[in-house]
Structure formats: structure tokens, C-alpha cells
Design an enzyme around this catalytic site. Structure first.
Site, PDB file in Angstrom:
ATOM      1  N   ASP A 105     -24.123  32.610 -15.960  1.00 61.04           N
ATOM      2  CA  ASP A 105     -24.611  31.349 -16.995  1.00 61.04           C
ATOM      3  C   ASP A 105     -25.832  31.959 -17.798  1.00 61.04           C
ATOM      4  O   ASP A 105     -26.871  31.279 -17.681  1.00 61.04           O
ATOM      5  CB  ASP A 105     -24.669  30.214 -16.246  1.00 61.04           C
ATOM      6  CG  ASP A 105     -24.473  28.863 -17.297  1.00 61.04           C
ATOM      7  OD1 ASP A 105     -24.624  29.067 -18.719  1.00 61.04           O
ATOM      8  OD2 ASP A 105     -24.267  27.714 -17.047  1.00 61.04           O
ATOM      9  N   HIS A 131     -24.474  27.999 -21.245  1.00 68.16           N
ATOM     10  CA  HIS A 131     -24.091  26.767 -21.560  1.00 68.16           C
ATOM     11  C   HIS A 131     -25.049  26.096 -22.548  1.00 68.16           C
ATOM     12  O   HIS A 131     -25.124  25.039 -23.126  1.00 68.16           O
ATOM     13  CB  HIS A 131     -23.600  25.750 -20.438  1.00 68.16           C
ATOM     14  CG  HIS A 131     -24.790  25.039 -19.528  1.00 68.16           C
ATOM     15  ND1 HIS A 131     -25.268  25.570 -18.338  1.00 68.16           N
ATOM     16  CD2 HIS A 131     -25.452  24.084 -19.884  1.00 68.16           C
ATOM     17  CE1 HIS A 131     -26.309  25.057 -17.957  1.00 68.16           C
ATOM     18  NE2 HIS A 131     -26.290  23.958 -18.745  1.00 68.16           N
ATOM     19  N   SER A 180     -31.671  23.721 -17.172  1.00 71.56           N
ATOM     20  CA  SER A 180     -30.969  24.464 -17.431  1.00 71.56           C
ATOM     21  C   SER A 180     -31.616  25.612 -18.037  1.00 71.56           C
ATOM     22  O   SER A 180     -32.298  25.434 -19.272  1.00 71.56           O
ATOM     23  CB  SER A 180     -29.758  24.044 -18.174  1.00 71.56           C
ATOM     24  OG  SER A 180     -28.843  23.599 -17.227  1.00 71.56           O
TER      25      SER A 180
HETATM   26  N1  ARG Z   1     -23.582  21.136 -14.464  1.00 69.08           N
HETATM   27  C1  ARG Z   1     -24.387  21.919 -15.470  1.00 69.08           C
HETATM   28  C2  ARG Z   1     -25.431  21.074 -16.053  1.00 69.08           C
HETATM   29  O1  ARG Z   1     -25.390  19.975 -16.068  1.00 69.08           O
HETATM   30  C3  ARG Z   1     -23.578  22.779 -16.298  1.00 69.08           C
HETATM   31  C4  ARG Z   1     -22.835  22.159 -17.211  1.00 69.08           C
HETATM   32  C5  ARG Z   1     -22.017  23.177 -18.148  1.00 69.08           C
HETATM   33  N2  ARG Z   1     -20.764  23.833 -17.550  1.00 69.08           N
HETATM   34  C6  ARG Z   1     -19.480  22.814 -17.634  1.00 69.08           C
HETATM   35  N3  ARG Z   1     -18.689  23.825 -16.934  1.00 69.08           N
HETATM   36  N4  ARG Z   1     -19.423  21.906 -17.965  1.00 69.08           N
HETATM   37  O2  ARG Z   1     -25.492  20.409 -17.098  1.00 69.08           O
HETATM   38  N1  GLU Z   2     -26.697  22.142 -15.877  1.00 64.37           N
HETATM   39  C1  GLU Z   2     -27.777  21.307 -16.109  1.00 64.37           C
HETATM   40  C2  GLU Z   2     -28.582  21.341 -17.336  1.00 64.37           C
HETATM   41  O1  GLU Z   2     -27.890  21.607 -18.451  1.00 64.37           O
HETATM   42  C3  GLU Z   2     -28.876  21.654 -15.199  1.00 64.37           C
HETATM   43  C4  GLU Z   2     -28.246  21.222 -13.891  1.00 64.37           C
HETATM   44  C5  GLU Z   2     -28.967  19.843 -13.337  1.00 64.37           C
HETATM   45  O2  GLU Z   2     -28.667  18.892 -13.818  1.00 64.37           O
HETATM   46  O3  GLU Z   2     -29.665  20.140 -12.702  1.00 64.37           O
HETATM   47  O4  GLU Z   2     -29.781  20.969 -17.607  1.00 64.37           O
END
Ligand code: ARG
Ligand code: GLU
Length: 751
Positions: free
Chosen positions: A246, A110, A679
Site C-alpha cells: 500500500d 490508498h 495512513s
Molecule cells: N483500513 C485502512 C484505513 O482505514 C485502509 C482503507 C483503504 N483500503 C480499503 N480496502 N478500503 O483507512
Molecule cells: N487506513 C487508515 C487511514 O487511512 C489507517 C488505519 C487506522 O485507522 O489506523 O488513515
């Protein structure tokens, strides 16, 4: 606890003595606060995002007691090669790391996806179908993508705050600091290819200088298909148990001297001073783990009033707005595959914040964040009362902050309503807002400025139209306007919107009218206008575009009524937060206070560990490929599984990546204190070997940005063995493993 019961019974039995009761209840309250406070300080163990520079002083001992086998100097050293030389900020917002001596960079799927999307075409949809460059020559330049490494960092607080006094106005203070920083930057010794940056820490009480190198020739090496890299998509986002692979892989290129350079075919793979060996052993529950990366933003030192506002006022408002927008988008996406494709990434990004805030709201409540903050503040007040100097300086801090939060609340809410309903969730007003700078740059006397941007605007707008479905946006806009009118005040534009809706015959009709009559919403009309008309004409038409003028009305209210109040109150809050931070650093000396995340390089550490999300439930620390197959829904856009992966699973063909009991690990969780920006950060074992790749947090613990709780806050990592397995067995790119260093040693048994 016994003390409490004792105190309680004493109170009950002495009801004749009124004053005694009052006194005792007061003691009880204090006692309770103290107990709560002690619980918090004890449980603070290991929590934090620490400065690599200060590890030796602040953390090394604890890290070793948890299982670190290295020294602080192995992790960060300004002079010798150390792990920090393998860590970079990837593309501004994520983290990446070197996994080979030849610049191979690992990050999340991502994190790489927007670069990979840009390199994808309909015939070669790398993002969707996966892709592996077959050799170096086929690695594709990812234009605009950067990798920033930290050469060294330094505490420059004394110089940055030179000449700053306590009673200076905020503006004078800032301009003094800016001057100091400018001269610091000027006098810092650095190489030609390095940059210098100075950043505030602890809400502006300390300053650190960073010497960095930014590589600009970054090339795309490979990615799994979305059915692996984004497996579980939005349904599984922020959720444990998780089964997402991921990750994606790039390579950093440098000039012939191994220094940063813009793209050239003569550039060579970057030779980092350190790269991460990859462990084939993984980690067991209880094992030490640390995450090295660039966490973006946390607010761990807010007062109770600040946390309350976030969790009880602003989060619920944003969540309810996004709720509506997401439901509408989802309905359309389910009905029409074309809408699905066009809106999937927009939906994901809106849903990402929505789901995180929802988790945050619930977590704050369930884990009693406000009570903990109250206890902490009670202890703060008790301690300052015991010291006359502290008392004079800080006794008004908390009451004033409480008042200011109360004062700013309606405006903060109005800001979020404006941002969310008028900009974030519907597209036409957001696009009108984006075009505003260009439209207003028109000036009959210097038309060329406006004309000079025409081509760039056309290109941006083509990008917008590619995924724009006015029939979706109409419904979203109607809902947004209705919410805006219902939940904001007359002086912020609510009555205007209500009246316009009434005149149009309802919110749907108003939204339809705005979009149908807007040239901005219509690709053909917009492009024809820009291609065939003179600037003066284009300006006239756009200036009077109904969507643009409508946005102008709402923006006028925001700029006129809301923004000035925010600009008046926010700096006062910032000032007091800074003083509150300084006070906490002095008053709670026994507590190691880590600086809030600010997108600079940090280390966080803890253990691989499961958790109990609620009563009678226990989550294990690791998932495996069987779990992917349990979630498999053939043909589903979130839970489909590639055929080849199913075959490998059936044959249990996991090679050297299997556990000793024959499973293929996919993801694991730990107590590392991470946030957005982490991330793509490497999760390392006690020897500095890569065991996983950070990509998310568990939903129950997303409140960790405001209130970390070791009982429930966990980071989620893809297991390094799954990454290698996908590259090698699934992707057939095993040749990449030749340049990596795989390590194996420990014997493992079933968890
Ligand atoms: N929650 C993760 C982070 O904040 C992954 C985000 C990307 N993935 C998604 N399915 N939207 O950013
Ligand atoms: N998915 C998050 C990012 O893009 C990391 C997850 C979090 O917020 O800890 O940095």
C-alpha cells in the site's frame, strides 16, 4: 488475586453478620476496582499519541529504554533540522514523508489513489495498471494535492484562555477564546509563506499553536498496480496477516527560493531540511519502532456511558444499515462487471467504516472495555472523595454525564439513522441533499448567483453519473427506507415513510417511483434541462423533483425534531467532557495522559510484535512474498497477482531486499498506537531510519480509538524493503533509488 480469594471466603463464612457482609462486599468491589485500575495503568505503558514538542519531558527516557538511539531534539526541534522536517500531512487527511533530498514523498496507495485516479484515463489507467514517471519532466502535477509541514509548535494555553472564567457561558467562553486566538495569530512571528493555526487539545483545556508551510505543487511520480497497492482489497482490509504493497510516490515542488508555490513549470524539487534514510535491515520482533504522523481522531477519555453508547448502540445501528447496503451492492457487482468498476471505490469506503465498527464492537466486548472504564471511574470517585476541593468541583460530573448520554441517545441514534439511510448509503437522496444549497440559492431578483454555478454543477453531476447505476440505487434505497421506517420514530419521519410506502405498494415500488420519476437520477434529462432551459425553469423543475422533495421531507424532520435536541445536549456533554478531562489530568497525575488525536503532528512508539487474536492462536509479526502467493487467485479482483511479480517470486529474485534467509518481507505489525490519518506515516527504527509505511490496524484492535489495549492493538506497516523491491525490481524505476539514502548494517537472523 490472593487477597480477593481471602476476602471472598471471609464473606462466605461470616454470613451471620449481615452488616459485615455488606461492608466486605463493598471492600471487595473497591479492591477489585483498584486491581483493575492498577492493571490498566501498568498496561498503559507506551500507549499514546504524543506531542513532539513534549517528548523530552514526557517520553524520551522511556523511548530510550525501549531502544531509541536518538534524542528528543533529533525528532523534533523548532530550530535545528530534525525528523519532523521530513513529515507532512498529505492531501488533508493522510501523512506523507520525504525520502530524498529532492522532495520525493512517500505515502500510501490508498492515500494517493484519488489524485492518481484523476490523472488516469481509460488508455492510461495508472491506478489500475501502475505507472512510473520516467524522468522529472514526466512527473504529472496532481492538482489540488497539498503537503503541509510543521515549522514549529508552541503551547499557547495561557494566552488562548486569557479572560476565560469557570462560570462563563459556553458561548461567551468560545468567543473570548476566538478573540484570543485571532490576536495570537496576528502577533505570531512567521515568514510570508507560512501559516499559523491554533488548535484545542485535551478537549479544550490546552491550546497549541502551529506554524506551518503548505506546498501546493505536488506531482505524481509512481505507483504499483492495484493488484499490489490494493492487494486483498476489502476482504483483507483491517486484517492481519496482510500482504498489501500500500504505497505510492509523489514529489513536492517549490519556488526557486525553496518556498511553497502554486504549480509552475519553473518550480524546482523541494529541498527539505531532513529526509528519511531507508533501512535495508527491517526490524525484528521486539525492536523499537515509532510512527510519526497526523492521527485524525480518537476518544480515549470518554466515560463508560460514552463508550457504551458508541459500542452498543451507535456502532451496531450503523453496522446493520451498512450490512444491508453492502450486500446489495455486492450482489450487483458480482453480476455485472460494469457495476463492479463503477461501485468499487464507493463500496470500499462504505465497507471501511463498517468493518472498523464491527471490530470495535467486538473488541470492546472481548477486552472488557466497559469493566475497565467502570474500574477507572470507581477509582476516580474514590480519589475525589479524599479531597474536599475536588469533591465539591467534580462529584457530580460522572452522574451528570451518565444522564446526558442517556438523554442524547435517542437523538444520536436518529442522527445516525438519518445520516446513514438517507445520505451515506444511497446515492439519490445524498445527491438531492448536495444540490440543495444551489437549488435554494435561486432568487428571481438575483438569478445570476444561481446561473453562475450552472457549469460547476454540470461538472459535478457528470462525475456523479459516471458511476451511477439507478438499478442498484433503487434496491439500496428501498432497503434504507424500510430500515429507517422500522427503526426510527413517528416524530422523526418513520410514519410518513411507512405511509408513502403503503400508498406506493411497498418499499421497492416507492424507491422505484422516486428514482424513475426523478430528473436528478437521469443524466440525459438533467443535462438537457441545465443546457436548454432558463434558470427560472430549471429551478421550478428541480424544486419539484420527487427525489428532492422526498429528501426535503426527511430532512425537515431531522432539522425540526432531531437537530435542535442535539444542539441543546451536545454542548452540555462537551462542557462536562472538558471538565472531566481537566479533572483526570489533575487527579491521575502519575499517569501520563496524552491528548486525543486531532489531526495534529504526533509521535507514537512501541515494539515490533505479534499477538494472539484468540485462545491458542498466535500471529507472527511479519508476512512475506510467499504469503502473497498463498493468497493468489488468478483473475480475482482482490487477489490476482501480476505476472511479473510471480516470475520474480519463482526466481527468488529479491536482490538486496531479501532477509538473510532468503525471504522477501511484505508487511509487519507493531504496538504503535495509531488511527485514521496515520495512513502513510513512516515507521522508524531507533536510529530514525524508515523501516515501514503505516497503512492499517488489525481488526481485533480497532477499538483502540476508544480503548487501547496493548494485548491486541497493532498497527500494520508495509515493509520498506518491499516498497524498494517493487519500485526497483518490479517497477523498473530503480533510478529513483539513486536519490534515496539506503542504509544497512545489522546482521539479522531468522525470527
Ligand atoms: N483500513 C485502512 C484505513 O482505514 C485502509 C482503507 C483503504 N483500503 C480499503 N480496502 N478500503 O483507512
Ligand atoms: N487506513 C487508515 C487511514 O487511512 C489507517 C488505519 C487506522 O485507522 O489506523 O488513515
Amino acid at each position: 488475586m490472593y487477597l480477593l480469594i481471602f476476602a471472598f471466603s471471609t464473606v462466605v463464612f461470616s454470613n451471620v453478620f449481615n452488616t459485615a457482609i455488606i461492608k466486605l462486599t463493598w471492600h471487595m468491589k473497591n479492591l477489585f476496582s483498584l486491581l483493575c485500575f492498577l492493571c490498566i495503568t501498568v498496561s498503559l505503558h507506551a500507549q499514546g499519541m504524543w506531542l513532539p514538542l513534549l517528548l523530552e519531558k514526557q517520553n524520551e527516557k522511556e523511548m530510550k529504554s525501549l531502544g531509541l538511539k536518538l534524542s528528543a531534539d533529533d525528532i523534533y526541534s523548532p530550530a535545528n533540522p530534525s525528523i519532523k522536517d521530513a513529515i507532512c500531512q498529505f492531501d488533508g487527511g493522510c501523512t506523507g514523508e520525504m525520502i530524498s533530498p529532492e522532495g520525493l514523498l512517500l505515502t500510501n496507495y490508498h492515500c494517493g489513489s484519488s489524485a492518481i485516479q484523476k490523472l488516469s484515463t481509460l488508455e492510461n489507467n495508472y491506478l489500475e495498471n501502475g505507472h512510473w514517471a520516467k524522468d522529472r519532466a514526466s512527473e504529472l502535477p496532481a492538482e489540488g494535492v497539498t503537503a503541509l509541514f510543521v515549522s514549529r509548535m508552541e503551547d499557547v494555553t495561557i494566552v488562548a484562555l486569557q479572560g476565560v472564567t469557570e462560570n462563563m457561558s459556553e458561548r461567551d467562553r468560545q468567543s473570548q477564546i476566538d478573540k484570543n486566538i485571532a490576536s495570537l495569530k496576528f502577533s505570531t512571528k512567521k515568514e510570508k509563506w507560512e501559516d499559523v493555526d491554533v488548535r484545542p487539545f485535551y478537549t479544550g483545556n490546552q491550546y497549541y499553536l502551529f506554524v506551518t508551510q503548505t506546498f501546493k505543487d505536488v506531482r505524481f511520480v509512481g505507483t504499483p498496480p492495484s493488484s499490489i497497492g490494493k492487494f486483498g482489497s476489502d476482504t483483507d482490509n483491517w486484517v492481519w496477516p496482510r500482504h498489501t504493497g500500500d504505497f505510492s510516490i509523489f514529489r513536492v515542488y517549490a519556488d526557486k527560493d525553496n518556498h511553497p508555490a502554486t504549480y509552475s513549470k519553473d518550480n524546482l524539487p523541494y529541498r527539505p531540511r531532513h529526509f528519511l534514510p531507508i533501512s535495508l535491515d527491517g526490524a525484528d520482533e521486539g525492536d523499537f519502532t515509532m510512527v510519526y504522523g497526523f492521527p485524525g481522531r480518537t476518544d480515549e477519555y470518554l466515560t463508560e456511558a460514552g463508550v457504551r453508547q458508541a459500542g452498543e448502540v451507535l456502532d451496531p445501528a450503523k453496522v446493520s444499515i451498512r450490512d444491508r447496503a453492502l450486500k446489495i451492492m455486492d450482489d450487483f457487482m458480482r453480476k455485472d462487471p460494469a457495476v463492479k468498476i463503477a461501485y468499487v471505490s464507493r463500496y470500499a469506503s462504505i465497507a471501511n467504516g463498517w468493518k472498523k465498527w464491527l471490530g470495535e464492537m467486538q473488541g470492546l466486548k472481548t477486552y472488557k472495555a466497559l469493566e475497565k472504564k467502570q474500574a477507572y471511574e470507581a477509582e476516580f470517585s474514590t480519589r475525589i472523595q479524599q479531597n474536599p476541593e475536588w469533591n465539591t468541583r467534580w462529584k457530580n460530573l460522572l452522574p451528570r454525564l451518565r444522564q446526558l448520554y442517556q438523554d442524547i441517545e435517542p437523538y444520536a441514534l436518529a442522527r445516525d439513522y438519518y445520516m446513514e439511510t438517507c445520505l451515506r448509503n444511497n446515492e439519490i437522496l445524498a445527491t438531492a441533499a448536495n444540490l440543495n444549497t444551489w437549488i435554494t440559492s435561486y432568487d428571481a431578483k438575483s438569478e445570476y448567483v444561481f446561473t453562475g454555478k450552472l457549469e460547476a454543477i454540470k461538472a459535478t453531476m457528470e462525475g456523479f453519473y459516471k458511476n451511477y447505476h439507478p438499478e442498484v440505487d433503487k434496491v439500496v434505497l428501498a432497503a434504507m427506507l424500510e430500515m429507517f421506517a422500522a427503526n426510527t420514530k413517528a416524530e422523526w419521519g418513520a410514519d410518513d415513510v411507512k405511509e408513502m410506502a403503503k400508498a406506493a405498494g411497498g418499499y421497492s415500488k416507492l424507491a422505484n417511483k422516486l428514482i424513475e420519476n426523478s430528473i436528478i437520477a437521469n443524466r440525459e434529462k438533467f443535462m438537457t434541462l441545465l443546457s436548454t432551459q432558463k434558470s427560472a425553469e430549471i429551478y421550478q423543475v428541480l424544486k419539484n423533483d420527487p427525489a428532492y422533495t422526498f429528501w426535503g421531507i426527511l430532512q425537515g424532520y431531522y432539522a425540526g425534531q432531531v437537530q435542535p435536541k442535539l444542539q441543546e445536549l451536545q454542548p452540555q456533554i462537551n462542557l462536562l467532557q472538558r471538565q472531566y478531562m481537566a479533572a483526570q489530568l489533575e487527579i491521575f497525575k502519575e499517569k501520563r495522559n496524552f491528548p486525543d488525536a486531532n489531526s495534529t503532528l504526533r509521535i507514537t512508539y512501541g515494539k515490533i510484535k505479534g499477538f494472539s487474536p484468540r485462545d491458542a492462536m498466535q500471529y507472527e509479526y511479519q508476512t512475506d512474498l510467499d504469503g502473497v502467493m498463498e493468497k493468489y487467485i488468478p483473475g480475482d479482483y482482490e487477489f490476482d497477482v501480476p505476472k511479473k511479480l510471480i516470475e520474480l517470486w519463482k526466481a527468488k529474485d529479491y536482490g538486496q531486499y531479501a532477509t538473510t534467509d532468503g525471504r522477501l518481507p511484505v508487511a509487519c505489525i507493531g504496538t504503535n498506537h495509531t488511527t485514521g490519518g496515520n495512513s502513510g506515516s513512516p515507521a522508524l527504527d531507533g536510529n530514525g531510519n524508515l523501516i515501514g509505511l503505516n497503512f492499517d490496524r488489525v481488526w481485533e484492535g480497532t477499538m483502540s480509538d476508544l480503548n487501547y489495549d496493548p494485548a491486541i492493538c497493532r498497527n500494520i506497516m508495509v515493509d520498506a524493503r518491499y516498497i524498494l523491491f517493487i519500485v526497483d525490481k518490479f517497477g523498473g524505476a530503480g533510478y529513483l533509488l539513486h536519490e534515496m539514502k539506503l542504509v544497512k548494517g545489522k546482521k539479522r537472523k531468522r525470527h
